[in-house]
Design an enzyme around this catalytic site. Structure first.
Site, mmCIF file in Angstrom:
data_model
loop_
_atom_site.group_PDB
_atom_site.id
_atom_site.type_symbol
_atom_site.label_atom_id
_atom_site.label_comp_id
_atom_site.label_asym_id
_atom_site.label_seq_id
_atom_site.Cartn_x
_atom_site.Cartn_y
_atom_site.Cartn_z
ATOM 1 N N CYS A 15 0.828 -1.184 0.000
ATOM 2 C CA CYS A 15 0.000 0.000 0.000
ATOM 3 C C CYS A 15 0.862 1.232 0.000
ATOM 4 O O CYS A 15 2.071 1.159 -0.141
ATOM 5 C CB CYS A 15 -0.883 -0.008 1.236
ATOM 6 S SG CYS A 15 0.114 -0.127 2.707
ATOM 7 N N ARG A 56 -4.822 1.273 0.272
ATOM 8 C CA ARG A 56 -4.701 -0.171 0.473
ATOM 9 C C ARG A 56 -4.748 -0.972 -0.826
ATOM 10 O O ARG A 56 -5.611 -0.753 -1.671
ATOM 11 C CB ARG A 56 -5.838 -0.654 1.386
ATOM 12 C CG ARG A 56 -5.689 -2.128 1.752
ATOM 13 C CD ARG A 56 -6.785 -2.605 2.669
ATOM 14 N NE ARG A 56 -6.475 -3.941 3.179
ATOM 15 C CZ ARG A 56 -7.366 -4.790 3.650
ATOM 16 N NH1 ARG A 56 -8.632 -4.458 3.704
ATOM 17 N NH2 ARG A 56 -6.989 -5.973 4.074
ATOM 18 N N LEU A 57 -3.792 -1.898 -0.948
ATOM 19 C CA LEU A 57 -3.855 -2.983 -1.932
ATOM 20 C C LEU A 57 -4.091 -4.246 -1.119
ATOM 21 O O LEU A 57 -3.212 -4.705 -0.402
ATOM 22 C CB LEU A 57 -2.543 -3.099 -2.720
ATOM 23 C CG LEU A 57 -2.399 -4.341 -3.621
ATOM 24 C CD1 LEU A 57 -3.413 -4.307 -4.750
ATOM 25 C CD2 LEU A 57 -0.993 -4.440 -4.188
ATOM 26 N N GLU A 96 4.390 -6.685 4.639
ATOM 27 C CA GLU A 96 3.962 -8.021 5.052
ATOM 28 C C GLU A 96 4.825 -8.460 6.234
ATOM 29 O O GLU A 96 6.049 -8.355 6.183
ATOM 30 C CB GLU A 96 4.169 -9.043 3.911
ATOM 31 C CG GLU A 96 3.442 -8.723 2.621
ATOM 32 C CD GLU A 96 1.948 -8.938 2.695
ATOM 33 O OE1 GLU A 96 1.471 -9.449 3.739
ATOM 34 O OE2 GLU A 96 1.256 -8.584 1.743
#
Length: 618
Positions: free
Chosen positions: A7, A55-56, A85
């Site tokens: 993101c 956001r993705l 992540e």
């Protein structure tokens, strides 16, 4: 379900302003990162702090919305905006649950936030992943910025008179009207020399959070602290144990990074690094097929010519590996004309926020490759960083480069690949004095290299060379991957940047890394049982470059327009005699990338100065 996402993050803290009246600006800062996070937008604020998030969605698609708050009932103590992540978030979650925390989502964002409430900034040392995050600690009125150990995810900041701005990319900060777009000589030196000085950016007053660092900002001011750096420790394992350990860590890193709630693939060139990642991914995914993608140019498929660093086209090797591991493989073939497409080049510039001085056609070709992959996958695993860790580049094996009193990639054997200064006016070259700047940066870098008492002179020097590559060269490649992938909303993961692997291999003596005289022989040995012999024995070959003379012709035509336009912003910065000679250069049957460096650097600089309205203080 798995948590996390790629993101864009942004934020603004100011102890003299009321953020209730600044939300329009914060929204513009956040909106500038829309391509990094096309799926959702979030804004959070209190009186002196405002955080933004694009956001993705990759993990916990429903529950990971940000910015996210947490604390005791009725008293939110901290809020986070996070990009990245955390691959070990499930282990951390269990630990936090046993400490009494409860969870409302399946996301790693919530784990991250509650880990901060439990351990404070010390939680950074527990993370395995790639991340850039901003936490507003409401208990202390303090902003905490943290970046992953290897700098896979970018994070920038800019101090204002009473506050601080931060963002995933310079554009988020540049969207704030209080920021001056001023570029001084040091900014130009960072653009034109192929060395990424930690923390420095092109823009005056703007800095990057250094990989492995925490930056804090409160009413007391700004402070910085390393929570991780490369350490020198004795290597006690024998060769067989070393090979096995490398294999185990790499396989585990790939396995952790395959987890997602969206389609995952690998980038497969048919070289050792990407083949090892794809082979371990296929093994860990079995019986499900892993998808893989390679890239090349249509013209190369028809008329490839061996050059100084590319001995064979990638396609046959990529096909061989895909057959060997049963991958569902796709070849993305590009036409050189696509690289000259104005809209593509605009997208590259807008993703970078600075000129793309090195690797010319690689920028648009990577962008086009990632755009195509995004049609099928949201996450791609890359083989990036293996060369820096295991000693893959030619300059690791060239005695003249190893012994040179400068960065090894800027010695005679390799420097021509990073030659973007050729068309600059002599007066500007004199002002830049790149040689002195480079010498100072080299001296600074060497002072940082950890020392192992009793180490042999060879191991000591190879440790220095590895450190230089990991901290001054790799950063440019990670930036390139991040910007071109996030420009199309694709997440690229880098298993070789797992800090456990980097720490371990950094301390392996050189003779073990180079046991049979071939580059990356330790990695070859670690991946041997999952690779076909053609890949195991393949000599390193870089990312493909177009050899199509029509591509170079297009660049020369653009340079001719620039020279004819006296209002072009770079007009006064160029050596017009050299530019004129280059425009008239006779077309070669094959265009080689190392002959196009100055051409591409000049055109990129001109586009950037035009589009970004920078104030060049030279």
């Amino acid at each position: 379900m798995f948590g996390g996402e790629m993101c864009g993050i942004a934020g603004w803290v100011d102890f003299e302003l009321d953020m209730n009246f600044q939300l329009g600006v914060l929204k513009e800062m956040t909106k500038s990162l829309a391509s990094r996070g096309p799926d959702a937008e979030g804004i959070w604020h209190d009186s002196h702090a405002a955080l933004g998030h694009r956001r993705l969605s990759v993990i916990d698609l429903a529950g990971g919305r940000q910015p996210m708050e947490a604390g005791t009932i009725g008293a939110d103590q901290a809020v986070v905006t996070f990009c990245g992540e955390i691959y070990n978030f499930r282990d951390l979650r269990k630990e936090l649950q046993s400490a009494g925390f409860t969870f409302e989502t399946e996301s790693d964002t919530e784990v991250l936030l509650k880990a901060y409430l439990q351990w404070g900034e010390g939680m950074a040392t527990r993370l395995n992943g790639m991340y850039a995050l901003g936490i507003w600690d409401r208990r202390r009125d303090e902003l905490v910025l943290i970046r992953d150990r290897m700098g896979v995810k970018p994070l920038y900041y800019y101090q204002t008179q009473q506050g601080i701005l931060f963002g995933s990319e310079p554009k988020a900060i540049l969207a704030n009207p209080s920021v001056k777009r001023r570029v001084s000589l040091n900014g130009l030196r960072e653009i034109f020399d192929m060395v990424k000085t930690p923390e420095q950016t092109v823009y005056d007053g703007m800095y990057e959070v250094r990989p492995g660092y925490i930056v804090r900002f409160s009413r007391k001011g700004l402070s910085k602290e390393a929570y991780w750096s490369l350490q020198a420790t004795p290597h006690v394992d024998n060769y067989d144990t070393t090979v096995r350990t490398v294999r185990d860590i790499l396989s585990d890193a790939v396995n952790r990074q395959l987890v997602a709630d969206v389609p995952v693939c690998t980038l497969l060139s048919g070289g050792l690094d990407s083949s090892a990642v794809t082979a371990f991914a296929a093994k860990n995914r079995s019986p499900e097929k892993i998808r893989s993608f390679s890239v090349d140019f249509k013209s190369n498929m028809e008329s490839f010519e061996v050059d100084a660093v590319r001995g064979a086209p990638d396609a046959p090797f990529a096909r061989e590996l895909a057959r060997h591991v049963g991958a569902a493989h796709t070849e993305v073939l590009l036409d050189s004309s696509e690289l000259l497409d104005k809209s593509v080049r605009d997208k590259v510039l807008r993703a970078l926020d600075m000129p793309s001085v090195y690797w010319g056609d690689m920028w648009p070709s990577l962008y086009l490759l990632f755009r195509e992959i995004k049609r099928h996958s949201v996450v791609a695993l890359s083989g990036e960083a293996a060369d820096e860790i295991f000693g893959g580049y030619r300059w690791f094996h060239n005695p003249a480069a190893v012994q040179a009193n400068t960065f090894p990639w800027l010695t005679s054997g390799s420097a021509r690949y990073f030659g973007g200064l050729g068309l600059l006016a002599p007066e500007l070259l004199g002002q830049l004095d790149i040689e002195t700047y480079r010498k100072d940066r080299y001296s600074d870098a060497l002072k940082e290299v950890p020392v192992l008492p009793g180490e042999s002179a060879t191991d000591r020097r190879m440790r220095e060379i590895t450190y230089l590559n990991l901290t001054r060269f790799l950063q440019t490649l990670l930036d390139r991957n991040d910007r071109m992938s996030m420009a199309v909303g694709l997440e690229v993961r880098v298993p070789f940047c797992d800090h456990r692997l980097v720490e371990y291999v950094f301390n392996v003596p050189w003779h073990m890394k180079n046991v049979d005289g071939r580059e990356k022989s330790l990695l070859r040995a670690a991946a041997k049982d999952v690779l076909p012999s053609a890949i195991y024995n393949r000599v390193k070959s870089p990312y493909p470059a177009t050899q199509d003379p029509q591509y170079e012709n297009g660049l020369r035509e653009e340079l001719a327009e620039l020279v004819a336009d006296h209002n072009a912003p770079t007009h006064a910065l160029l050596d017009m005699k050299k530019a004129g000679a280059l425009i008239k250069r006779t077309e070669a049957a094959t265009s080689q990338p190392y002959n196009r460096g100055s051409l591409e650097a000049t055109l990129s600089l001109n586009r950037w100065m035009s589009e970004y309205a920078v104030d060049l203080a030279v």
